[in-house]
Design a protein around this motif. Structure first.
Motif, PDB file in Angstrom:
ATOM      1  N   HIS A 129       0.795  -1.258  -0.177  1.00 22.59           N
ATOM      2  CA  HIS A 129       0.111  -0.536   0.143  1.00 22.59           C
ATOM      3  C   HIS A 129       0.875   1.616   0.238  1.00 22.59           C
ATOM      4  O   HIS A 129      -0.042   2.310  -0.314  1.00 22.59           O
ATOM      5  CB  HIS A 129      -0.724   0.449   1.289  1.00 22.59           C
ATOM      6  CG  HIS A 129      -2.630   0.826   0.668  1.00 22.59           C
ATOM      7  ND1 HIS A 129      -3.003   0.509   1.851  1.00 22.59           N
ATOM      8  CD2 HIS A 129      -2.442   1.304  -0.509  1.00 22.59           C
ATOM      9  CE1 HIS A 129      -4.413   1.553   1.420  1.00 22.59           C
ATOM     10  NE2 HIS A 129      -3.587   2.451  -0.228  1.00 22.59           N
ATOM     11  N   ASN A 154      -9.866   5.559   1.010  1.00 21.33           N
ATOM     12  CA  ASN A 154      -9.088   4.494   1.339  1.00 21.33           C
ATOM     13  C   ASN A 154     -10.237   3.541   2.078  1.00 21.33           C
ATOM     14  O   ASN A 154     -11.229   3.510   3.265  1.00 21.33           O
ATOM     15  CB  ASN A 154      -8.248   4.645   1.882  1.00 21.33           C
ATOM     16  CG  ASN A 154      -7.260   3.411   2.706  1.00 21.33           C
ATOM     17  OD1 ASN A 154      -7.447   2.321   1.265  1.00 21.33           O
ATOM     18  ND2 ASN A 154      -6.547   3.253   3.241  1.00 21.33           N
ATOM     19  N   ASP A 156     -10.358   0.177   3.481  1.00 23.75           N
ATOM     20  CA  ASP A 156      -8.882  -0.447   4.601  1.00 23.75           C
ATOM     21  C   ASP A 156      -9.274  -0.746   5.639  1.00 23.75           C
ATOM     22  O   ASP A 156     -10.095  -0.015   6.206  1.00 23.75           O
ATOM     23  CB  ASP A 156      -7.668   1.153   4.829  1.00 23.75           C
ATOM     24  CG  ASP A 156      -6.321   0.081   4.452  1.00 23.75           C
ATOM     25  OD1 ASP A 156      -6.345  -1.096   4.994  1.00 23.75           O
ATOM     26  OD2 ASP A 156      -5.480   0.161   4.036  1.00 23.75           O
ATOM     27  N   PHE A 159      -5.131   3.418   8.804  1.00 23.80           N
ATOM     28  CA  PHE A 159      -5.561   4.307   8.533  1.00 23.80           C
ATOM     29  C   PHE A 159      -4.004   4.863   7.470  1.00 23.80           C
ATOM     30  O   PHE A 159      -3.940   5.612   6.807  1.00 23.80           O
ATOM     31  CB  PHE A 159      -5.302   5.758   9.711  1.00 23.80           C
ATOM     32  CG  PHE A 159      -6.441   5.319   9.667  1.00 23.80           C
ATOM     33  CD1 PHE A 159      -7.570   7.031  10.267  1.00 23.80           C
ATOM     34  CD2 PHE A 159      -6.508   5.297  11.959  1.00 23.80           C
ATOM     35  CE1 PHE A 159      -8.570   6.868  10.487  1.00 23.80           C
ATOM     36  CE2 PHE A 159      -7.637   5.834  12.623  1.00 23.80           C
ATOM     37  CZ  PHE A 159      -8.986   6.302  11.740  1.00 23.80           C
ATOM     38  N   TYR A 191      -8.541  13.293   2.708  1.00 27.05           N
ATOM     39  CA  TYR A 191      -8.829  12.254   2.705  1.00 27.05           C
ATOM     40  C   TYR A 191      -9.610  11.137   4.113  1.00 27.05           C
ATOM     41  O   TYR A 191     -10.263  11.695   4.741  1.00 27.05           O
ATOM     42  CB  TYR A 191      -7.167  12.056   3.573  1.00 27.05           C
ATOM     43  CG  TYR A 191      -7.019  10.133   4.126  1.00 27.05           C
ATOM     44  CD1 TYR A 191      -6.880   9.388   2.967  1.00 27.05           C
ATOM     45  CD2 TYR A 191      -6.616   9.889   4.769  1.00 27.05           C
ATOM     46  CE1 TYR A 191      -6.975   7.990   3.164  1.00 27.05           C
ATOM     47  CE2 TYR A 191      -6.256   8.533   5.347  1.00 27.05           C
ATOM     48  CZ  TYR A 191      -6.135   7.464   4.762  1.00 27.05           C
ATOM     49  OH  TYR A 191      -6.080   6.510   4.546  1.00 27.05           O
ATOM     50  N   CYS A 193     -11.750   7.693   5.027  1.00 23.47           N
ATOM     51  CA  CYS A 193     -11.471   6.217   5.517  1.00 23.47           C
ATOM     52  C   CYS A 193     -12.678   4.667   5.719  1.00 23.47           C
ATOM     53  O   CYS A 193     -13.728   5.164   6.357  1.00 23.47           O
ATOM     54  CB  CYS A 193     -10.296   5.645   6.611  1.00 23.47           C
ATOM     55  SG  CYS A 193      -8.544   6.464   6.152  1.00 23.47           S
ATOM     56  N   ILE A 196     -12.191   1.231   8.803  1.00 25.15           N
ATOM     57  CA  ILE A 196     -10.997   1.385   9.804  1.00 25.15           C
ATOM     58  C   ILE A 196     -11.884  -0.005  11.097  1.00 25.15           C
ATOM     59  O   ILE A 196     -12.759   0.120  12.133  1.00 25.15           O
ATOM     60  CB  ILE A 196     -11.362   2.710  10.606  1.00 25.15           C
ATOM     61  CG1 ILE A 196     -10.484   3.285   9.642  1.00 25.15           C
ATOM     62  CG2 ILE A 196      -9.950   2.631  11.611  1.00 25.15           C
ATOM     63  CD1 ILE A 196      -8.744   3.200   8.968  1.00 25.15           C
ATOM     64  N   TRP A 216     -13.258   9.658   8.236  1.00 32.90           N
ATOM     65  CA  TRP A 216     -13.139   8.063   8.416  1.00 32.90           C
ATOM     66  C   TRP A 216     -14.810   7.603   8.926  1.00 32.90           C
ATOM     67  O   TRP A 216     -15.441   8.023   9.622  1.00 32.90           O
ATOM     68  CB  TRP A 216     -12.501   7.540   9.306  1.00 32.90           C
ATOM     69  CG  TRP A 216     -12.409   7.518  11.264  1.00 32.90           C
ATOM     70  CD1 TRP A 216     -13.039   6.015  11.968  1.00 32.90           C
ATOM     71  CD2 TRP A 216     -12.090   8.178  11.614  1.00 32.90           C
ATOM     72  NE1 TRP A 216     -12.908   7.007  12.782  1.00 32.90           N
ATOM     73  CE2 TRP A 216     -11.781   7.680  12.863  1.00 32.90           C
ATOM     74  CE3 TRP A 216     -11.360   9.299  11.493  1.00 32.90           C
ATOM     75  CZ2 TRP A 216     -12.171   9.339  14.260  1.00 32.90           C
ATOM     76  CZ3 TRP A 216     -10.870  10.066  12.267  1.00 32.90           C
ATOM     77  CH2 TRP A 216     -11.191   9.972  14.010  1.00 32.90           C
ATOM     78  N   GLY A 252      -8.977  -4.888   3.783  1.00 29.11           N
ATOM     79  CA  GLY A 252     -10.360  -4.005   5.135  1.00 29.11           C
ATOM     80  C   GLY A 252     -11.263  -5.179   4.342  1.00 29.11           C
ATOM     81  O   GLY A 252     -12.489  -5.392   5.647  1.00 29.11           O
TER      82      GLY A 252
END
Length: 322
Positions: A129, A154, A156, A159, A191, A193, A196, A216, A252
């Motif tokens: 990654h 992302n 995933d 983080f 950014y 996510c 998480i 996130w 993820g």
């Protein structure tokens, strides 16, 4: 070029048909990284990042360097449902035959920059990654003169906002590097996510995320039962940005669906959830590139993870052109 390996045309194989019915019939292999735009309405570029030095530096299990060919192998036999006039090319793999990880990042970034400049939609196959730093920084540079804001989504469990180790990048550091690069370039980067996992991220990383305005969603909320919350999260993210870079870390997903990854977990989201996310991104008109990372064939079972990666790519592209 010592750090590039082209894909032999005979690598792409599958069921035969008189017309283009399968991916292996459509993909054309490029011998080198000299990118020449041809007269097509749309251009898609497959590029492998066959490097897992960043995973080693991050104390992960090795094997992701074989990931790109593993994903391509499955893609080849898949039914082809994209427009016939698309230019779909395989630019081979970036490999770490000599030099260090930083040199691989420079080569990867320059290659993606060329692809973007020639109006290709890049689909990068990992590999570690850490790929997201050269991929994302190429996008930041590409959009610098347009005033458009880049968003990174992302999918995933992690983080990947860890600091460099002894001044060196690794598979856990790309997004902190990207956020710092955006500041250096006097631009803004959003950014976000999804997926998480608290057990996989220490408190310090949550603090880093908060300090950098990262959005996130926790893994336990990334399911269809909580879809209203997920849809709102995606809407708010898309409303804030002009272009989107999608990065899918296969860890993820729960290991029942993705056993062949660098850091597996029994927890994680299901493919049905991920496909809903991918469809929203694809239909937003803002998706500019994507990658799928951390596929490790050494730990895969019956090509389950490779098939999942290939389906995520095929589904996203199909939804873009529907």
């Amino acid at each position: 070029m010592k750090n590039h390996k082209s894909t032999p045309p005979l690598f792409w194989k599958g069921r035969q048909a008189d017309t283009i019915q399968y991916w292996h019939q459509k993909v054309r292999c490029v011998e080198d990284l000299k990118i020449n735009l041809e007269k097509y309405s749309e251009n898609l570029a497959l590029l492998g990042y066959a490097v897992d030095e960043g995973v080693r530096r991050n104390q992960g299990r090795m094997g992701a360097s074989s990931g790109p060919d593993g994903i391509k192998n499955v893609l080849g036999s898949m039914a082809y449902h994209l427009p016939q006039d698309i230019n779909l090319q395989d630019f081979g793999n970036i490999i770490m035959e000599e030099g260090d990880l930083e040199e691989m990042h420079m080569l990867t970034k320059s290659t993606i920059t060329q692809l973007l400049g020639k109006n290709y939609f890049p689909i990068i196959l990992g590999g570690g990654h850490d790929l997201s730093f050269p991929h994302g920084s190429a996008l930041i540079d590409h959009l610098a003169s347009t005033g458009q804001k880049l968003g990174v989504l992302n999918l995933d469990a992690h983080f990947d906002l860890r600091p460099l180790v002894n001044g060196k990048a690794h598979s856990g550091s790309p997004f902190l590097q990207l956020l710092e690069y955006a500041i250096e370039k006097n631009t803004t980067l959003k950014y976000a996510c999804m997926g998480i996992q608290n057990a996989a991220n220490p408190i310090s990383l949550f603090e880093t995320a908060k300090n950098n305005n990262v959005s996130w969603m926790a893994s336990e909320h990334c399911n269809l039962f909580h879809w209203d919350k997920s849809a709102l999260f995606l809407k708010e993210f898309l409303d804030e940005v002009d272009k989107v870079y999608l990065t899918i870390d296969l860890d993820g997903f729960a290991s029942a669906y993705a056993p062949g990854v660098s850091a597996s977990s029994p927890m994680g989201f299901e493919p049905s959830f991920a496909l809903q996310v991918l469809e929203i991104l694809a239909k937003s008109g803002k998706l500019i590139s994507m990658d799928v990372v951390e596929y490790n064939p050494s730990y895969d079972i019956d090509l389950t993870t490779a098939k999942l990666a290939a389906r995520c790519i095929e589904y996203t592209l199909r939804k873009i052109y529907e």
